[in-house]
Scaffold this motif. Sequence first.
Motif, mmCIF file in Angstrom:
data_model
loop_
_atom_site.group_PDB
_atom_site.id
_atom_site.type_symbol
_atom_site.label_atom_id
_atom_site.label_comp_id
_atom_site.label_asym_id
_atom_site.label_seq_id
_atom_site.Cartn_x
_atom_site.Cartn_y
_atom_site.Cartn_z
ATOM 1 N N ARG A 1 60.538 16.789 -30.481
ATOM 2 C CA ARG A 1 59.937 17.563 -29.387
ATOM 3 C C ARG A 1 59.181 16.622 -28.459
ATOM 4 O O ARG A 1 58.620 15.637 -28.912
ATOM 5 N N ASN A 2 59.174 16.959 -27.176
ATOM 6 C CA ASN A 2 58.432 16.185 -26.190
ATOM 7 C C ASN A 2 57.196 16.999 -25.826
ATOM 8 O O ASN A 2 57.245 17.873 -24.967
ATOM 9 N N ILE A 3 56.103 16.714 -26.504
ATOM 10 C CA ILE A 3 54.890 17.510 -26.344
ATOM 11 C C ILE A 3 54.339 17.407 -24.929
ATOM 12 O O ILE A 3 53.888 18.403 -24.358
ATOM 13 N N VAL A 4 54.390 16.237 -24.332
ATOM 14 C CA VAL A 4 53.880 16.066 -22.970
ATOM 15 C C VAL A 4 54.670 16.958 -22.006
ATOM 16 O O VAL A 4 54.085 17.674 -21.192
ATOM 17 N N ASN A 5 55.982 16.946 -22.119
ATOM 18 C CA ASN A 5 56.805 17.801 -21.253
ATOM 19 C C ASN A 5 56.538 19.279 -21.500
ATOM 20 O O ASN A 5 56.548 20.082 -20.566
ATOM 21 N N ARG A 6 56.298 19.640 -22.757
ATOM 22 C CA ARG A 6 55.971 21.042 -23.061
ATOM 23 C C ARG A 6 54.724 21.478 -22.301
ATOM 24 O O ARG A 6 54.687 22.550 -21.709
ATOM 25 N N TRP A 7 53.682 20.649 -22.337
ATOM 26 C CA TRP A 7 52.458 20.972 -21.610
ATOM 27 C C TRP A 7 52.718 21.066 -20.111
ATOM 28 O O TRP A 7 52.252 21.998 -19.446
ATOM 29 N N ARG B 1 41.299 27.028 -18.726
ATOM 30 C CA ARG B 1 41.517 25.588 -18.604
ATOM 31 C C ARG B 1 41.918 25.039 -19.974
ATOM 32 O O ARG B 1 41.506 25.554 -21.000
ATOM 33 N N VAL B 2 42.711 23.972 -19.954
ATOM 34 C CA VAL B 2 42.966 23.185 -21.160
ATOM 35 C C VAL B 2 42.370 21.808 -20.894
ATOM 36 O O VAL B 2 42.737 21.150 -19.918
ATOM 37 N N PHE B 3 41.438 21.414 -21.746
ATOM 38 C CA PHE B 3 40.723 20.155 -21.556
ATOM 39 C C PHE B 3 41.119 19.187 -22.663
ATOM 40 O O PHE B 3 40.984 19.491 -23.851
ATOM 41 N N PHE B 4 41.596 18.021 -22.283
ATOM 42 C CA PHE B 4 42.041 16.995 -23.214
ATOM 43 C C PHE B 4 40.959 15.925 -23.313
ATOM 44 O O PHE B 4 40.577 15.327 -22.295
ATOM 45 N N TYR B 5 40.490 15.706 -24.545
ATOM 46 C CA TYR B 5 39.333 14.843 -24.777
ATOM 47 C C TYR B 5 39.646 13.878 -25.919
ATOM 48 O O TYR B 5 40.555 14.123 -26.707
ATOM 49 N N HIS B 6 38.902 12.810 -26.042
ATOM 50 C CA HIS B 6 39.125 11.783 -27.072
ATOM 51 C C HIS B 6 40.599 11.344 -27.024
ATOM 52 O O HIS B 6 41.124 11.134 -25.938
ATOM 53 N N ASP B 7 41.263 11.221 -28.174
ATOM 54 C CA ASP B 7 42.670 10.814 -28.180
ATOM 55 C C ASP B 7 43.586 11.883 -27.593
ATOM 56 O O ASP B 7 44.752 11.619 -27.304
ATOM 57 N N GLY B 8 43.069 13.071 -27.389
ATOM 58 C CA GLY B 8 43.853 14.141 -26.772
ATOM 59 C C GLY B 8 44.336 13.804 -25.376
ATOM 60 O O GLY B 8 45.321 14.378 -24.903
ATOM 61 N N VAL B 9 43.676 12.851 -24.703
ATOM 62 C CA VAL B 9 44.117 12.470 -23.361
ATOM 63 C C VAL B 9 45.528 11.890 -23.381
ATOM 64 O O VAL B 9 46.221 11.906 -22.373
ATOM 65 N N ASN B 10 45.963 11.394 -24.544
ATOM 66 C CA ASN B 10 47.316 10.846 -24.645
ATOM 67 C C ASN B 10 48.406 11.902 -24.479
ATOM 68 O O ASN B 10 49.577 11.555 -24.323
ATOM 69 N N ASN B 11 48.024 13.160 -24.476
ATOM 70 C CA ASN B 11 48.971 14.230 -24.180
ATOM 71 C C ASN B 11 49.379 14.232 -22.713
ATOM 72 O O ASN B 11 50.322 14.916 -22.341
ATOM 73 N N GLY B 12 48.670 13.491 -21.888
ATOM 74 C CA GLY B 12 48.895 13.531 -20.448
ATOM 75 C C GLY B 12 49.544 12.300 -19.847
ATOM 76 O O GLY B 12 49.530 12.137 -18.628
ATOM 77 N N THR B 13 50.139 11.431 -20.643
ATOM 78 C CA THR B 13 50.818 10.269 -20.066
ATOM 79 C C THR B 13 52.306 10.549 -19.907
ATOM 80 O O THR B 13 52.972 10.988 -20.845
ATOM 81 N N ARG B 14 52.815 10.278 -18.741
ATOM 82 C CA ARG B 14 54.234 10.520 -18.466
ATOM 83 C C ARG B 14 55.130 9.457 -19.099
ATOM 84 O O ARG B 14 56.352 9.576 -19.089
ATOM 85 N N ASN C 1 50.045 6.644 -14.553
ATOM 86 C CA ASN C 1 50.939 7.147 -15.590
ATOM 87 C C ASN C 1 50.643 8.584 -16.010
ATOM 88 O O ASN C 1 50.999 8.993 -17.100
ATOM 89 N N ILE C 2 50.024 9.337 -15.150
ATOM 90 C CA ILE C 2 49.674 10.713 -15.499
ATOM 91 C C ILE C 2 50.903 11.616 -15.358
ATOM 92 O O ILE C 2 51.691 11.476 -14.428
ATOM 93 N N ALA C 3 51.053 12.513 -16.308
ATOM 94 C CA ALA C 3 52.202 13.424 -16.328
ATOM 95 C C ALA C 3 52.011 14.552 -15.308
ATOM 96 O O ALA C 3 50.875 14.903 -14.969
ATOM 97 N N PRO C 4 53.104 15.137 -14.847
ATOM 98 C CA PRO C 4 53.011 16.263 -13.916
ATOM 99 C C PRO C 4 52.215 17.422 -14.517
ATOM 100 O O PRO C 4 52.339 17.725 -15.700
ATOM 101 N N GLY C 5 51.393 18.031 -13.694
ATOM 102 C CA GLY C 5 50.617 19.186 -14.124
ATOM 103 C C GLY C 5 49.243 18.849 -14.661
ATOM 104 O O GLY C 5 48.414 19.731 -14.843
ATOM 105 N N PHE C 6 48.982 17.573 -14.930
ATOM 106 C CA PHE C 6 47.685 17.138 -15.433
ATOM 107 C C PHE C 6 46.846 16.589 -14.288
ATOM 108 O O PHE C 6 47.383 16.106 -13.293
ATOM 109 N N ARG C 7 45.535 16.635 -14.455
ATOM 110 C CA ARG C 7 44.624 15.991 -13.514
ATOM 111 C C ARG C 7 43.479 15.372 -14.295
ATOM 112 O O ARG C 7 43.214 15.756 -15.431
ATOM 113 N N ILE C 8 42.833 14.409 -13.704
ATOM 114 C CA ILE C 8 41.720 13.713 -14.343
ATOM 115 C C ILE C 8 40.418 14.188 -13.724
ATOM 116 O O ILE C 8 40.294 14.297 -12.501
ATOM 117 N N SER C 9 39.453 14.491 -14.590
ATOM 118 C CA SER C 9 38.134 14.903 -14.118
ATOM 119 C C SER C 9 37.116 14.632 -15.221
ATOM 120 O O SER C 9 37.466 14.088 -16.267
#
Length: 130
Positions: A58-64, A36-49, A102-110
């Motif tokens: 580079r588009n880091i969100v698209n890379r993920w 699993r890759v878990f995004f926490y604190h400001d890391g959650v900003n990696n998951g906005t489309r 606004n969640i990016a493809p491939g990410f989920r919230i939990s």
Amino acid sequence: MKFTVQVNEGPYQHQASDSAYLFTKAALEKGHEIYRVFFYHDGVNNGTRLTTPPQDDRNIVNRWSELAEQHNLDLVICVAAAQRRGIADADEAKRNGKDADNIAPGFRISGLGQLIEGGIQSDRLVVFGD
């Protein structure tokens, strides 16, 4: 070896997201498993489309998102951190009376339980960022 990766920093404020992405990609290429890759604190900003970097950056969100699709990765965004930073999937948006997600493809919230489970199920928990 089985890894869970934790990303604590946003995509453009710190090198942590780039480093986590490159580590994850390299581990997969070497035949390791990413539980699993878990995004926490400001890391959650990696998951906005809605992230739109300049075309020559580079588009880091698209890379993920692309890595998750290629390797069936579980990209989890912490719900509490996401709510504080305005990141929502369709269910969270509806539950909180918002008119859009606004969640990016491939990410989920939990919840944080997903991080704990990842640490238990993996051989190593690798943390990127403070």
